[in-house]
Design a protein around this motif. Structure first.
Motif, PDB file in Angstrom:
ATOM      1  N   PRO A  98      80.555  18.668  23.323  1.00 50.60           N
ATOM      2  CA  PRO A  98      79.475  19.180  24.165  1.00 50.60           C
ATOM      3  C   PRO A  98      79.952  20.261  25.127  1.00 50.60           C
ATOM      4  CG  PRO A  98      80.250  17.090  25.030  1.00 50.60           C
ATOM      5  CD  PRO A  98      81.001  17.316  23.745  1.00 50.60           C
TER       6      PRO A  98
ATOM      7  N   HIS B 250      72.045  17.873  33.330  1.00 50.68           N
ATOM      8  CA  HIS B 250      72.618  19.115  32.815  1.00 50.68           C
ATOM      9  C   HIS B 250      71.997  19.428  31.462  1.00 50.68           C
ATOM     10  CE1 HIS B 250      75.651  20.608  35.507  1.00 50.68           C
ATOM     11  NE2 HIS B 250      76.383  19.516  35.486  1.00 50.68           N
TER      12      HIS B 250
ATOM     13  N   TYR C 133      77.931  12.371  33.287  1.00 50.47           N
ATOM     14  CA  TYR C 133      79.103  12.867  32.565  1.00 50.47           C
ATOM     15  C   TYR C 133      79.560  11.897  31.483  1.00 50.47           C
ATOM     16  CZ  TYR C 133      79.247  16.788  35.698  1.00 50.47           C
ATOM     17  OH  TYR C 133      78.904  17.944  36.369  1.00 50.47           O
TER      18      TYR C 133
ATOM     19  N   ILE D  40      77.291  12.860  28.658  1.00 49.94           N
ATOM     20  CA  ILE D  40      77.714  14.130  28.076  1.00 49.94           C
ATOM     21  C   ILE D  40      78.951  13.934  27.194  1.00 49.94           C
ATOM     22  CG2 ILE D  40      78.671  16.412  28.599  1.00 49.94           C
ATOM     23  CD1 ILE D  40      76.856  16.416  31.105  1.00 49.94           C
ATOM     24  N   GLN D  41      79.901  13.154  27.684  1.00 51.27           N
ATOM     25  CA  GLN D  41      81.118  12.912  26.918  1.00 51.27           C
ATOM     26  C   GLN D  41      80.822  12.220  25.591  1.00 51.27           C
ATOM     27  OE1 GLN D  41      84.132  14.058  27.441  1.00 51.27           O
ATOM     28  NE2 GLN D  41      84.908  13.070  25.594  1.00 51.27           N
TER      29      GLN D  41
ATOM     30  N   ILE E 140      78.591  22.276  28.576  1.00 55.25           N
ATOM     31  CA  ILE E 140      77.582  22.267  29.633  1.00 55.25           C
ATOM     32  C   ILE E 140      77.157  23.696  29.927  1.00 55.25           C
ATOM     33  CG2 ILE E 140      77.077  21.626  32.006  1.00 55.25           C
ATOM     34  CD1 ILE E 140      79.185  19.422  31.762  1.00 55.25           C
TER      35      ILE E 140
ATOM     36  N   ILE F  98      74.800   8.452  23.517  1.00 56.91           N
ATOM     37  CA  ILE F  98      74.552   9.014  24.851  1.00 56.91           C
ATOM     38  C   ILE F  98      73.838   7.990  25.716  1.00 56.91           C
ATOM     39  CG2 ILE F  98      73.366  10.849  26.127  1.00 56.91           C
ATOM     40  CD1 ILE F  98      73.548  12.563  23.559  1.00 56.91           C
TER      41      ILE F  98
ATOM     42  N   ILE G  87      73.021  20.735  27.898  1.00 52.63           N
ATOM     43  CA  ILE G  87      74.252  20.843  27.107  1.00 52.63           C
ATOM     44  C   ILE G  87      73.947  21.399  25.719  1.00 52.63           C
ATOM     45  CG2 ILE G  87      75.225  18.868  28.343  1.00 52.63           C
ATOM     46  CD1 ILE G  87      75.031  17.390  25.527  1.00 52.63           C
TER      47      ILE G  87
END
Length: 250
Positions: free
Chosen positions: A243, A234, A132, A135-136, A245, A147, A236
């Motif tokens: 982003p 995940h 996460y 992803i953030q 998901i 990332i 995305i």
């Protein structure tokens, strides 16, 4: 070549992603002492097909199953078979499905019953948190390295290591598209993140060193030092607002 997807493509990818998300939760609930990894594969295959999708892993470069089931020191690509799970095993489930010509890909790790100790429990939590964090960091206008750095920084802050030999990837009509998405490296480097970019972000985190080997079956990746490994993933889609998901139920 990196292909940017349309919003219509995103909706199709979401359908494939939802299949993956639902079936992963079914598999997670099925993990229990005594079940074989082959039985988990049967569940994965039937549940994917019941939703009108096709397992993308089966036959992919010769892979013989619909789900990768990696246990304890196995990092990724574990082949389901006669092995029976037992209490305290750490099980990583990696699943992909294709629907309406688009692919969804996700993974999670879970203990059979309770974790064997506090450090093992921490490994699981930190690996999921690092996903996460990555992803953030996948914000439009940023860079791919943002990332990678977010994942690595979170993992190493807790004393674990990120696997170098296997990385995340672009995704769309194919399971593996450009660009590769390493889980390590400096921020501010790499391609510019743009709306329409679809990525599979997947930290693979070892309790010990990051070195890995491949078993004689040609598929199963294991930690060289025999330490536990966890894996979360995940799919995305980067939008103008950040982003999104595609492989979770909510």
């Amino acid at each position: 070549m990196i292909e940017l997807k349309s919003m219509r493509d995103k909706e199709k990818m979401r359908k494939a992603g939802l299949v993956v998300a639902e079936v992963l939760q079914i598999l997670k609930k099925a993990v229990r002492p005594g079940i074989t990894t082959k039985e988990l594969d049967h569940i994965a295959d039937s549940e994917i097909r019941a939703r009108g999708a096709v397992p993308i892993f089966k036959g992919y470069h010769g892979y013989p199953a619909s789900v990768c089931v990696s246990v304890n020191h196995e990092v990724v690509h574990g082949i389901p078979g006669a092995r029976r799970l037992k209490e305290h095993d750490l099980v990583s489930l990696d699943l992909g499905a294709v629907m309406d010509s688009f692919v969804g890909d996700a993974a999670l790790s879970v203990f059979v019953g309770e974790p064997p100790d506090d450090r093992a429990a921490l490994l699981l939590r930190v690996t999921e948190e690092s996903l996460y964090a990555g992803i953030q960091a996948a914000q439009p206008g940023g860079h791919l390295g943002d990332i990678s750095h977010a994942v690595q920084e979170h993992v190493e802050r807790h004393g674990f290591s990120v696997v170098r030999d296997y990385v995340g990837h672009g995704i769309g009509h194919q399971m593996h598209e450009d660009p590769q998405v390493p889980n390590y490296g400096p921020a501010g480097r790499g391609i510019l993140l743009k709306p329409g970019l679809a990525l599979a972000i997947e930290p693979m985190v070892n309790a010990g060193a990051y070195d890995v080997d491949v078993l004689d079956d040609g598929w199963t990746v294991v930690t060289r030092d025999g330490s536990l490994s966890a894996h979360f993933e995940h799919t995305i889609f980067i939008t103008d607002h950040g982003p999104e998901i595609l492989t979770r139920i909510d």
